[in-house]
Design an enzyme around this catalytic site. Structure first.
Site, PDB file in Angstrom:
ATOM      1  N   CYS A 289       0.830  -1.296   0.113  1.00  0.00           N
ATOM      2  CA  CYS A 289      -0.010  -0.048   0.092  1.00  0.00           C
ATOM      3  C   CYS A 289       0.863   1.165   0.020  1.00  0.00           C
ATOM      4  CB  CYS A 289      -0.974  -0.251   1.197  1.00  0.00           C
ATOM      5  SG  CYS A 289      -1.734   1.557   1.487  1.00  0.00           S
TER       6      CYS A 289
ATOM      7  N   CYS B 215       0.350   3.490   3.064  1.00  0.00           N
ATOM      8  CA  CYS B 215       1.026   2.907   4.187  1.00  0.00           C
ATOM      9  C   CYS B 215       2.404   3.153   4.012  1.00  0.00           C
ATOM     10  CB  CYS B 215       0.772   1.494   4.289  1.00  0.00           C
ATOM     11  SG  CYS B 215      -0.831   0.814   4.145  1.00  0.00           S
TER      12      CYS B 215
ATOM     13  N   CYS C 217     -15.510   7.453 -12.921  1.00  0.00           N
ATOM     14  CA  CYS C 217     -16.599   6.887 -11.824  1.00  0.00           C
ATOM     15  C   CYS C 217     -17.071   5.591 -12.386  1.00  0.00           C
ATOM     16  CB  CYS C 217     -17.425   7.542 -11.148  1.00  0.00           C
ATOM     17  SG  CYS C 217     -18.828   7.167 -10.507  1.00  0.00           S
TER      18      CYS C 217
ATOM     19  N   CYS D  57     -20.777   5.259 -12.289  1.00  0.00           N
ATOM     20  CA  CYS D  57     -21.190   6.019 -13.215  1.00  0.00           C
ATOM     21  C   CYS D  57     -21.264   5.007 -14.591  1.00  0.00           C
ATOM     22  CB  CYS D  57     -20.567   7.127 -13.520  1.00  0.00           C
ATOM     23  SG  CYS D  57     -20.403   8.358 -12.119  1.00  0.00           S
TER      24      CYS D  57
END
Length: 502
Positions: free
Chosen positions: A53, A56, A391, A394
């Site tokens: 990550c 992170c 999105c 969407c």
């Protein structure tokens, strides 16, 4: 088999390296020891992370620095590797990384603080203290300097005004500020105050500010408003760590976009400071890293990567007022622009895609320039999807939205099913809402300026039911008699020629 022998110096070097790698003030937790190490701690912060990550990795050095600083205060920081300890993370309902949780004797709550070392330290120190700390000569000086914003009430008795109101504010905002109270005559004398008094101590701007209004009648909301205003510096750097402070303010936000490596950075900030001081009661001022947050500059309608640049944003209405980028950012230009903004003389700059030359789909492709003309046409019901191209939700809605438009394609003179790319088109000031997420679906009945939120599921059947419930016009196709022509919709009927001219 060959046996290699390390020299004593090399052996020491390897041992030192290994020790350095293992030396950490952050505890590592596993399934076998999580409960034993967390449940008995009065206060501990736990990070649930994944090694891959990026957020992170960015947090790691700040988390380590905070752990070292907080060790002297007996506040522990720990971490759980959710790749190695997947079952433990699943049992704790971890769905994203990093997830930070504060545990008090095993009871968790979400960490709501910043992600940099000083912010983590400040937040956890507040968590370790009572909402209001009792102050004496032995701890007053240390307490005043314990955080960048400290509020202290000096009263003759804890039952006297404004102690009760002050304590209520402290309970509400214990995560935001440090609160102390003293009834000690020696402390009150040393601080040269006349009780009752409330004093804010800051590590920025004016370091000591006394509550200036009638204090005996002060209500919690009076203290809250005063402290909220004082907690925001005259001008400061804004980032993801402190943006929420400005977003929660009722004031517009003025940005100075800077290249942080520019030699004259401090000079530019200093030139804006007098304006920020003059208009502090009306506008919050910040400077921002233009290289790191270049996309935000574009979102505020600063189209050229030219720094420094200045823009004011009405956060409540999401309207933008950029200073012409051909002009120099100076005390005079910023002051003049801010003065015009405060007096209501400026018009917002609205971003818009070009008006489409043709509308060749059932879904009407709406842009900012024609929003009022199309949506506020009183003769039509209008159903708009506000979307973002990136999105995923969407994208999944698109075929259903297309199908909905197809259903009503024969009655375009009665109802418009439209879509607008909300990240590329600003809403005009006349619109009574702002788009906060995607997709957002709004229905405006014919003859009305009110917008209805669609909050149902996104199935075709549910959308049709919603339209039929709220539309004011007939959804039946008009019958064309012999010898007559049917009117076809084109950007508000009679406005089609006007659009061709544009």
């Amino acid at each position: 088999m060959r046996l290699s022998i390390l020299s004593p110096a090399l052996a020491v070097a390897f041992a030192s390296y290994a020790l350095a790698q293992d030396a950490s003030d952050v505890l590592t937790l596993t399934t076998s020891d999580f409960s034993a190490k967390v449940d008995n701690e009065p206060l501990i912060l736990v990070e649930f992370f994944a090694p891959w990550c990026g957020h992170c990795k960015a947090l790691a050095p700040h988390y380590e620095e905070a752990a070292t600083a907080l060790k002297d205060k007996d506040i522990k920081l720990a971490k759980v590797d959710c790749v190695d300890q997947a079952d433990l993370c699943q049992a704790n309902g971890i769905q994203g990384y990093p997830t930070l949780r504060v545990y008090k004797n095993g009871t968790p709550s979400d960490y709501q603080g910043p992600r940099k070392a000083d912010g983590i330290i400040s937040y956890m120190v507040k968590q370790s203290l009572p909402a209001v700390t009792e102050l004496t000569l032995s701890n007053i000086e240390e307490f005043k300097a314990a955080d960048k914003f400290v509020a202290v009430a000096y009263v003759s008795s804890t039952t006297d005004a404004p102690a009760v109101a002050f304590n209520q504010v402290a309970e509400t905002h214990r995560d935001d500020f440090l609160f102390g109270l003293s009834t000690d005559p020696d402390v009150i004398a040393a601080e040269a105050v006349t009780p009752p008094a409330v004093v804010v101590y800051r590590s920025f701007d004016e370091p000591r500010v006394v509550y200036p209004y009638p204090i005996l009648d002060a209500k919690p909301e009076d203290f809250e408003e005063w402290m909220a205003d004082l907690s925001i510096p005259v001008i400061d750097e804004v980032s993801s760590d402190n943006y929420a402070v400005y977003a929660s303010s009722t004031k517009p936000l003025a940005y100075v976009f800077l290249d942080p490596t520019a030699e004259n950075k401090e000079e530019i900030i200093a030139s804006v400071r007098p304006v920020a001081e003059e208009y502090k009661s009306k506008v919050n001022f910040v400077w921002i890293d233009a290289i790191k947050f270049g996309d935000h500059a574009k979102a505020l309608n600063l189209q050229e990567p030219k720094w420094p640049s200045f823009v004011i944003q009405d956060l409540e209405k999401q309207l933008k007022y950029p200073l012409d980028q051909s002009k120099e950012v100076s005390t005079e230009s910023v002051k003049d622009w801010t003065k015009q903004f405060v007096s209501g003389e400026l018009k917002p700059e609205l971003k818009s895609q070009p008006i489409p030359e043709v509308q060749d789909e059932s879904v009407y492709n709406l842009v900012g320039k024609e929003f009022e003309e199309v949506v506020f046409d009183d003769s039509k019901d209008v159903f708009v999807e506000f979307y973002a191209s990136w999105c995923g939700h969407c994208k999944r809605l698109k075929p259903t939205w297309d199908l909905l438009a197809d259903k009503y394609a024969s009655v375009k003179d009665q109802i418009i099913v439209a879509k607008m790319e909300a990240t590329e088109n600003d809403l005009p000031p006349s619109v009574p809402f702002r788009v906060a997420g995607f997709p957002t679906l709004k229905f405006k009945p014919a003859g009305s300026r009110d917008f209805l939120d669609y909050e149902g599921d996104r199935s075709f059947e549910s959308l049709v039911a919603f339209v039929e419930e709220h539309s004011k016009n007939s959804l039946e196709p008009s019958v064309v008699l012999e010898g007559q022509t049917q009117t076809h919709f084109s950007a508000g009927n009679a406005s089609a020629e006007k659009h061709d001219e544009l």
